[in-house]
Motif scaffolding. Structure first.
Motif, PDB file in Angstrom:
ATOM      1  N   MET A 266     -10.630  21.766   1.368  1.00 38.22           N
ATOM      2  CA  MET A 266     -11.445  20.716   1.962  1.00 38.22           C
ATOM      3  C   MET A 266     -11.535  19.555   0.977  1.00 38.22           C
ATOM      4  O   MET A 266     -11.768  19.743  -0.202  1.00 38.22           O
ATOM      5  CB  MET A 266     -12.835  21.259   2.264  1.00 38.22           C
ATOM      6  N   SER A 267     -11.394  18.365   1.490  1.00 29.23           N
ATOM      7  CA  SER A 267     -11.464  17.177   0.635  1.00 29.23           C
ATOM      8  C   SER A 267     -12.915  16.846   0.299  1.00 29.23           C
ATOM      9  O   SER A 267     -13.848  17.313   0.942  1.00 29.23           O
ATOM     10  CB  SER A 267     -10.820  15.984   1.352  1.00 29.23           C
ATOM     11  N   ALA A 268     -13.078  16.014  -0.726  1.00 28.96           N
ATOM     12  CA  ALA A 268     -14.418  15.596  -1.137  1.00 28.96           C
ATOM     13  C   ALA A 268     -15.119  14.862   0.002  1.00 28.96           C
ATOM     14  O   ALA A 268     -16.291  15.080   0.264  1.00 28.96           O
ATOM     15  CB  ALA A 268     -14.336  14.710  -2.375  1.00 28.96           C
ATOM     16  N   GLU A 269     -14.388  13.986   0.711  1.00 28.29           N
ATOM     17  CA  GLU A 269     -15.006  13.262   1.830  1.00 28.29           C
ATOM     18  C   GLU A 269     -15.339  14.217   2.955  1.00 28.29           C
ATOM     19  O   GLU A 269     -16.330  14.034   3.656  1.00 28.29           O
ATOM     20  CB  GLU A 269     -14.081  12.151   2.332  1.00 28.29           C
ATOM     21  N   GLY A 270     -14.548  15.268   3.115  1.00 24.28           N
ATOM     22  CA  GLY A 270     -14.840  16.264   4.141  1.00 24.28           C
ATOM     23  C   GLY A 270     -16.165  16.953   3.893  1.00 24.28           C
ATOM     24  O   GLY A 270     -16.964  17.120   4.819  1.00 24.28           O
ATOM     25  N   LEU A 271     -16.422  17.333   2.651  1.00 21.69           N
ATOM     26  CA  LEU A 271     -17.688  17.985   2.317  1.00 21.69           C
ATOM     27  C   LEU A 271     -18.850  17.009   2.460  1.00 21.69           C
ATOM     28  O   LEU A 271     -19.881  17.347   3.039  1.00 21.69           O
ATOM     29  CB  LEU A 271     -17.650  18.548   0.890  1.00 21.69           C
ATOM     30  N   ALA A 272     -18.685  15.795   1.975  1.00 20.48           N
ATOM     31  CA  ALA A 272     -19.743  14.794   2.106  1.00 20.48           C
ATOM     32  C   ALA A 272     -20.035  14.524   3.574  1.00 20.48           C
ATOM     33  O   ALA A 272     -21.193  14.397   3.979  1.00 20.48           O
ATOM     34  CB  ALA A 272     -19.360  13.498   1.385  1.00 20.48           C
ATOM     35  N   GLY A 273     -18.992  14.476   4.390  1.00 21.88           N
ATOM     36  CA  GLY A 273     -19.175  14.263   5.819  1.00 21.88           C
ATOM     37  C   GLY A 273     -19.930  15.411   6.470  1.00 21.88           C
ATOM     38  O   GLY A 273     -20.802  15.191   7.324  1.00 21.88           O
ATOM     39  N   LEU A 274     -19.608  16.627   6.075  1.00 19.41           N
ATOM     40  CA  LEU A 274     -20.339  17.785   6.600  1.00 19.41           C
ATOM     41  C   LEU A 274     -21.805  17.744   6.191  1.00 19.41           C
ATOM     42  O   LEU A 274     -22.687  18.003   7.010  1.00 19.41           O
ATOM     43  CB  LEU A 274     -19.706  19.087   6.095  1.00 19.41           C
ATOM     44  N   LEU A 275     -22.056  17.422   4.938  1.00 20.28           N
ATOM     45  CA  LEU A 275     -23.446  17.339   4.478  1.00 20.28           C
ATOM     46  C   LEU A 275     -24.210  16.275   5.244  1.00 20.28           C
ATOM     47  O   LEU A 275     -25.359  16.491   5.650  1.00 20.28           O
ATOM     48  CB  LEU A 275     -23.492  17.072   2.969  1.00 20.28           C
ATOM     49  N   ARG A 276     -23.574  15.134   5.477  1.00 19.39           N
ATOM     50  CA  ARG A 276     -24.235  14.083   6.260  1.00 19.39           C
ATOM     51  C   ARG A 276     -24.471  14.537   7.698  1.00 19.39           C
ATOM     52  O   ARG A 276     -25.510  14.223   8.289  1.00 19.39           O
ATOM     53  CB  ARG A 276     -23.427  12.789   6.232  1.00 19.39           C
ATOM     54  N   SER A 277     -23.544  15.299   8.271  1.00 25.16           N
ATOM     55  CA  SER A 277     -23.725  15.768   9.648  1.00 25.16           C
ATOM     56  C   SER A 277     -24.905  16.729   9.759  1.00 25.16           C
ATOM     57  O   SER A 277     -25.496  16.867  10.824  1.00 25.16           O
ATOM     58  CB  SER A 277     -22.448  16.429  10.175  1.00 25.16           C
ATOM     59  N   PHE A 278     -25.263  17.367   8.664  1.00 19.04           N
ATOM     60  CA  PHE A 278     -26.450  18.230   8.626  1.00 19.04           C
ATOM     61  C   PHE A 278     -27.689  17.457   8.155  1.00 19.04           C
ATOM     62  O   PHE A 278     -28.715  18.062   7.865  1.00 19.04           O
ATOM     63  CB  PHE A 278     -26.216  19.424   7.691  1.00 19.04           C
ATOM     64  N   HIS A 279     -27.553  16.138   8.068  1.00 26.55           N
ATOM     65  CA  HIS A 279     -28.647  15.253   7.647  1.00 26.55           C
ATOM     66  C   HIS A 279     -29.112  15.557   6.225  1.00 26.55           C
ATOM     67  O   HIS A 279     -30.292  15.513   5.924  1.00 26.55           O
ATOM     68  CB  HIS A 279     -29.823  15.309   8.637  1.00 26.55           C
ATOM     69  N   LEU A 280     -28.154  15.854   5.354  1.00 24.77           N
ATOM     70  CA  LEU A 280     -28.418  16.096   3.935  1.00 24.77           C
ATOM     71  C   LEU A 280     -27.821  14.932   3.141  1.00 24.77           C
ATOM     72  O   LEU A 280     -26.885  15.096   2.350  1.00 24.77           O
ATOM     73  CB  LEU A 280     -27.820  17.442   3.504  1.00 24.77           C
ATOM     74  N   SER A 281     -28.386  13.759   3.354  1.00 21.56           N
ATOM     75  CA  SER A 281     -27.798  12.542   2.798  1.00 21.56           C
ATOM     76  C   SER A 281     -27.810  12.499   1.273  1.00 21.56           C
ATOM     77  O   SER A 281     -26.868  12.002   0.654  1.00 21.56           O
ATOM     78  CB  SER A 281     -28.508  11.305   3.361  1.00 21.56           C
ATOM     79  N   THR A 282     -28.858  13.015   0.665  1.00 15.57           N
ATOM     80  CA  THR A 282     -28.910  13.012  -0.800  1.00 15.57           C
ATOM     81  C   THR A 282     -27.855  13.947  -1.371  1.00 15.57           C
ATOM     82  O   THR A 282     -27.168  13.600  -2.334  1.00 15.57           O
ATOM     83  CB  THR A 282     -30.311  13.409  -1.292  1.00 15.57           C
ATOM     84  N   MET A 283     -27.714  15.112  -0.781  1.00 15.16           N
ATOM     85  CA  MET A 283     -26.673  16.040  -1.242  1.00 15.16           C
ATOM     86  C   MET A 283     -25.299  15.404  -1.088  1.00 15.16           C
ATOM     87  O   MET A 283     -24.455  15.518  -1.985  1.00 15.16           O
ATOM     88  CB  MET A 283     -26.725  17.343  -0.450  1.00 15.16           C
ATOM     89  N   ALA A 284     -25.065  14.737   0.051  1.00 17.54           N
ATOM     90  CA  ALA A 284     -23.773  14.098   0.294  1.00 17.54           C
ATOM     91  C   ALA A 284     -23.473  13.036  -0.754  1.00 17.54           C
ATOM     92  O   ALA A 284     -22.334  12.896  -1.202  1.00 17.54           O
ATOM     93  CB  ALA A 284     -23.747  13.485   1.696  1.00 17.54           C
ATOM     94  N   ALA A 285     -24.502  12.310  -1.164  1.00 13.72           N
ATOM     95  CA  ALA A 285     -24.316  11.219  -2.126  1.00 13.72           C
ATOM     96  C   ALA A 285     -24.181  11.704  -3.562  1.00 13.72           C
ATOM     97  O   ALA A 285     -23.580  11.025  -4.390  1.00 13.72           O
ATOM     98  CB  ALA A 285     -25.481  10.239  -2.026  1.00 13.72           C
ATOM     99  N   THR A 286     -24.740  12.877  -3.876  1.00  8.90           N
ATOM    100  CA  THR A 286     -24.809  13.290  -5.283  1.00  8.90           C
ATOM    101  C   THR A 286     -24.035  14.550  -5.632  1.00  8.90           C
ATOM    102  O   THR A 286     -23.978  14.911  -6.803  1.00  8.90           O
ATOM    103  CB  THR A 286     -26.278  13.519  -5.696  1.00  8.90           C
ATOM    104  N   TRP A 287     -23.414  15.209  -4.665  1.00 12.26           N
ATOM    105  CA  TRP A 287     -22.833  16.517  -4.976  1.00 12.26           C
ATOM    106  C   TRP A 287     -21.702  16.437  -6.002  1.00 12.26           C
ATOM    107  O   TRP A 287     -21.587  17.315  -6.858  1.00 12.26           O
ATOM    108  CB  TRP A 287     -22.381  17.247  -3.706  1.00 12.26           C
ATOM    109  N   GLU A 288     -20.886  15.382  -5.945  1.00 16.34           N
ATOM    110  CA  GLU A 288     -19.768  15.289  -6.901  1.00 16.34           C
ATOM    111  C   GLU A 288     -20.284  15.123  -8.330  1.00 16.34           C
ATOM    112  O   GLU A 288     -19.797  15.788  -9.246  1.00 16.34           O
ATOM    113  CB  GLU A 288     -18.836  14.140  -6.533  1.00 16.34           C
ATOM    114  N   GLU A 289     -21.252  14.234  -8.520  1.00 16.13           N
ATOM    115  CA  GLU A 289     -21.831  14.035  -9.849  1.00 16.13           C
ATOM    116  C   GLU A 289     -22.507  15.329 -10.327  1.00 16.13           C
ATOM    117  O   GLU A 289     -22.365  15.727 -11.487  1.00 16.13           O
ATOM    118  CB  GLU A 289     -22.848  12.899  -9.810  1.00 16.13           C
ATOM    119  N   SER A 290     -23.217  15.975  -9.424  1.00 14.88           N
ATOM    120  CA  SER A 290     -23.889  17.227  -9.774  1.00 14.88           C
ATOM    121  C   SER A 290     -22.886  18.327 -10.114  1.00 14.88           C
ATOM    122  O   SER A 290     -23.117  19.128 -11.013  1.00 14.88           O
ATOM    123  CB  SER A 290     -24.789  17.687  -8.624  1.00 14.88           C
ATOM    124  N   ALA A 291     -21.774  18.347  -9.391  1.00 16.36           N
ATOM    125  CA  ALA A 291     -20.736  19.348  -9.676  1.00 16.36           C
ATOM    126  C   ALA A 291     -20.149  19.138 -11.069  1.00 16.36           C
ATOM    127  O   ALA A 291     -19.902  20.101 -11.810  1.00 16.36           O
ATOM    128  CB  ALA A 291     -19.648  19.285  -8.616  1.00 16.36           C
TER     129      ALA A 291
END
Length: 88
Positions: free
Chosen positions: A1-26
């Protein structure tokens, strides 16, 4: 799964902060040798904190909607009634 794919999934679950910060947090998790549990906990705590802050921006500390009575006449009536009810 691509990085944008994961961010898109997180946004679809209304987890906007996770979508915006997961790469930096990883990246931080890798540098500091966090386990999966700690990484997920960090993401969830960040999401929860951001939601609390956004809620405080939309609502006052007392939970009454902050609105302009000229723009939200029906909603304003309910808000003013709650304020009145609490005052007496």
């Amino acid at each position: 799964m691509s990085a944008e794919g994961l961010a898109g999934l997180l946004r679809s679950f209304h987890l906007s902060t996770m979508a915006a910060t997961w790469e930096e947090s990883a990246g931080r998790a890798e540098q500091e040798n966090w386990g999966y549990h700690r990484f997920l906990q960090h993401l969830c705590e960040s999401e929860a904190q951001d939601r609390r802050e956004r809620k405080m921006q939309r609502f006052g500390k007392d939970g009454i909607t902050l609105c302009d009575p000229n723009r939200a006449s029906e909603g304003a009536d309910k808000v003013f009634q709650r304020i009145y009810d609490r005052a007496i």
